[in-house]
Design an enzyme around this catalytic site. Sequence first.
Site, mmCIF file in Angstrom:
data_model
loop_
_atom_site.group_PDB
_atom_site.id
_atom_site.type_symbol
_atom_site.label_atom_id
_atom_site.label_comp_id
_atom_site.label_asym_id
_atom_site.label_seq_id
_atom_site.Cartn_x
_atom_site.Cartn_y
_atom_site.Cartn_z
ATOM 1 N N SER A 68 45.007 -1.043 92.766
ATOM 2 C CA SER A 68 44.333 -1.912 93.740
ATOM 3 C C SER A 68 45.310 -2.370 94.831
ATOM 4 O O SER A 68 44.986 -2.362 96.022
ATOM 5 C CB SER A 68 43.756 -3.143 93.036
ATOM 6 O OG SER A 68 42.725 -2.770 92.163
ATOM 7 N N ASP A 78 37.552 -3.167 84.075
ATOM 8 C CA ASP A 78 38.219 -1.857 83.967
ATOM 9 C C ASP A 78 38.856 -1.642 82.593
ATOM 10 O O ASP A 78 39.226 -0.515 82.255
ATOM 11 C CB ASP A 78 39.309 -1.727 85.034
ATOM 12 C CG ASP A 78 38.726 -1.587 86.434
ATOM 13 O OD1 ASP A 78 37.521 -1.294 86.564
ATOM 14 O OD2 ASP A 78 39.486 -1.770 87.408
ATOM 15 N N SER A 104 32.252 -8.279 93.212
ATOM 16 C CA SER A 104 32.996 -7.051 93.487
ATOM 17 C C SER A 104 34.125 -7.317 94.467
ATOM 18 O O SER A 104 33.888 -7.704 95.617
ATOM 19 C CB SER A 104 32.055 -5.989 94.066
ATOM 20 O OG SER A 104 32.813 -4.964 94.684
ATOM 21 N N ARG A 114 29.845 4.053 82.211
ATOM 22 C CA ARG A 114 30.780 3.837 81.090
ATOM 23 C C ARG A 114 30.079 3.292 79.841
ATOM 24 O O ARG A 114 30.625 3.415 78.741
ATOM 25 C CB ARG A 114 31.944 2.934 81.523
ATOM 26 C CG ARG A 114 32.899 3.681 82.431
ATOM 27 C CD ARG A 114 34.158 2.908 82.771
ATOM 28 N NE ARG A 114 35.031 3.744 83.588
ATOM 29 C CZ ARG A 114 35.901 3.287 84.489
ATOM 30 N NH1 ARG A 114 36.017 1.984 84.686
ATOM 31 N NH2 ARG A 114 36.653 4.126 85.175
ATOM 32 N N GLN A 118 35.858 -5.071 95.717
ATOM 33 C CA GLN A 118 35.789 -4.039 96.755
ATOM 34 C C GLN A 118 34.913 -4.503 97.911
ATOM 35 O O GLN A 118 35.257 -4.316 99.081
ATOM 36 C CB GLN A 118 35.236 -2.739 96.165
ATOM 37 C CG GLN A 118 36.167 -2.121 95.132
ATOM 38 C CD GLN A 118 35.551 -0.932 94.429
ATOM 39 O OE1 GLN A 118 34.396 -0.580 94.666
ATOM 40 N NE2 GLN A 118 36.319 -0.305 93.552
ATOM 41 N N ARG A 161 39.601 6.591 83.001
ATOM 42 C CA ARG A 161 39.758 5.529 81.981
ATOM 43 C C ARG A 161 39.117 5.931 80.651
ATOM 44 O O ARG A 161 39.565 5.513 79.582
ATOM 45 C CB ARG A 161 39.180 4.203 82.488
ATOM 46 C CG ARG A 161 39.929 3.677 83.706
ATOM 47 C CD ARG A 161 39.701 2.198 83.945
ATOM 48 N NE ARG A 161 39.947 1.855 85.334
ATOM 49 C CZ ARG A 161 41.153 1.709 85.887
ATOM 50 N NH1 ARG A 161 42.240 1.873 85.156
ATOM 51 N NH2 ARG A 161 41.273 1.406 87.168
ATOM 52 N N GLY A 208 36.343 5.011 94.354
ATOM 53 C CA GLY A 208 35.359 4.040 94.834
ATOM 54 C C GLY A 208 36.029 2.961 95.657
ATOM 55 O O GLY A 208 35.495 2.511 96.683
HETATM 56 C C1 S3P Z 1 38.765 -2.799 92.426
HETATM 57 C C2 S3P Z 1 37.707 -3.591 92.096
HETATM 58 C C3 S3P Z 1 36.848 -3.350 90.929
HETATM 59 C C4 S3P Z 1 37.518 -2.435 89.935
HETATM 60 C C5 S3P Z 1 38.117 -1.221 90.604
HETATM 61 C C6 S3P Z 1 39.175 -1.665 91.595
HETATM 62 C C7 S3P Z 1 39.535 -3.112 93.646
HETATM 63 O O1 S3P Z 1 35.635 -2.748 91.343
HETATM 64 O O2 S3P Z 1 36.601 -2.034 88.942
HETATM 65 O O3 S3P Z 1 38.704 -0.375 89.650
HETATM 66 O O4 S3P Z 1 40.645 -2.584 93.820
HETATM 67 O O5 S3P Z 1 39.038 -3.904 94.459
HETATM 68 P P1 S3P Z 1 34.405 -3.610 91.893
HETATM 69 O O6 S3P Z 1 34.800 -4.212 93.186
HETATM 70 O O7 S3P Z 1 33.298 -2.627 92.060
HETATM 71 O O8 S3P Z 1 34.114 -4.625 90.838
#
Ligand code: S3P
Length: 418
Positions: free
Chosen positions: A23, A304, A162, A335, A164, A377, A89
């Site tokens: 991240s 995660d 989230s 998952r 993200q 994972r 993602g």
């Molecule tokens: C992440 C946020 C999480 C996590 C992903 C990394 C990030 O996802 O599961 O592996 O770096 O911001 P979500 O934002 O969909 O929860």
Amino acid sequence: MSTFTVVGGRPLRGRVRVPGDKSISHRALILAGLADGTSVVRGLSDGDDVARTRAAMVAMGVVIEGDTITGGRNGLHEPADVLDMGNSGTGIRLLAGLCAGFPWLTVLTGDASVRRRPMSRVASPLRQMGAVIDGRDGGRVPPLTVRGGGLRGIEYDMPVPSAQVKSAVLLAGLGADGDTVVRQPVVTRAHTEEMLLACGADLEVSADGLGVRVRPSALQPFELDVPGDPSQAAFWVVAACVVPGSEVVVDDVYIGPARTGFIDVLVRMGARVEQVGERSIRAAYSPGLHGTDVVGAEVADVIDEIPALAVAASVADGQTTFAGAGELRLKETDRIATITKGMTALGARVEPMSDGLVVHGPAVLHGGAVDSFGDHRIAMAMAVAGLAAEGPTTIDGWDAVATSYPGFVADLEVLCGS
Ligand code: S3P
């Protein structure tokens, strides 16, 4: 497709460092790309996900040589080709937010898994800010087109927890007119806020950590040693807890909001796990683990790590429940389904729910044939389960591990002394 066979029963002993946090690595590349001047970033994740974000930033004019990253908001340009974010993602969603702030067209895609993952969660707030976003299925799944520029700040209440989404909106907000405010239902990982503040962005976080306000800001270059990834550390920590005779220390791990909840869950289960000093985690074989409930706000902290925690739960006495974790269905794989399939094949009793899992223990795990389903994972969780099982476990689709931890087998060999 590659396979990996792990033979159970060998204790893990010693110290290990895991790859740089994934991240933080994505964000370091993006923020150094926006900052005016040269940043120095050491220890980026060596996985394919981060390589994709690196290539995307280079395609927009960022110059990366060794540990130095030279960028600047005004020097970036429209990418000449589609940006292929592979399995990531985080990469595709953060890039959508970044590119929304620029008056050009970006086309973002990824592998078959990313092309199934929901993008409305980022498209919707970015559209409210003024970006024009389209994609397959009305912009719900990639490939995604982003025509950005001329954004206005918004106040956005995130319907899903989230990091993200939060990050995509904040990155867009850096280039928007006026203030952008994001409110999250629970605290999610805070790397974007922490790193933006370190770059001198005009940003405030509310006292409860739920609200973030950003104003258009020029970023300053920075120097960063990327700490180790706690989500990767979790595999060694759980392996040490479930394989008799093990004792492992994972050094130099990021310890911060919404990242190390797995330690609390394991401690609650009776595991011998502790933080040592500022950035190390020690774990030792923990007979007599017992089940626990992982629900509510805690789920975002461990989302995660649930594949690894499910392995600990399978050998624990009693029932472990992961509930309110419907997001698991929207990760690199579903998952809830892939943990259930894999762990069941190795003798665990796992009951899938619409929004989580119930694991009934204790099971005596046995070796078997399992699949990563292309999910890094899941591959590593199966390896950990295999270490705790009797007999060999063969994991198909092992190459998925390169997404985040290319050196996993090498580190396993060091810890198992072979
Ligand atoms: C992440 C946020 C999480 C996590 C992903 C990394 C990030 O996802 O599961 O592996 O770096 O911001 P979500 O934002 O969909 O929860």
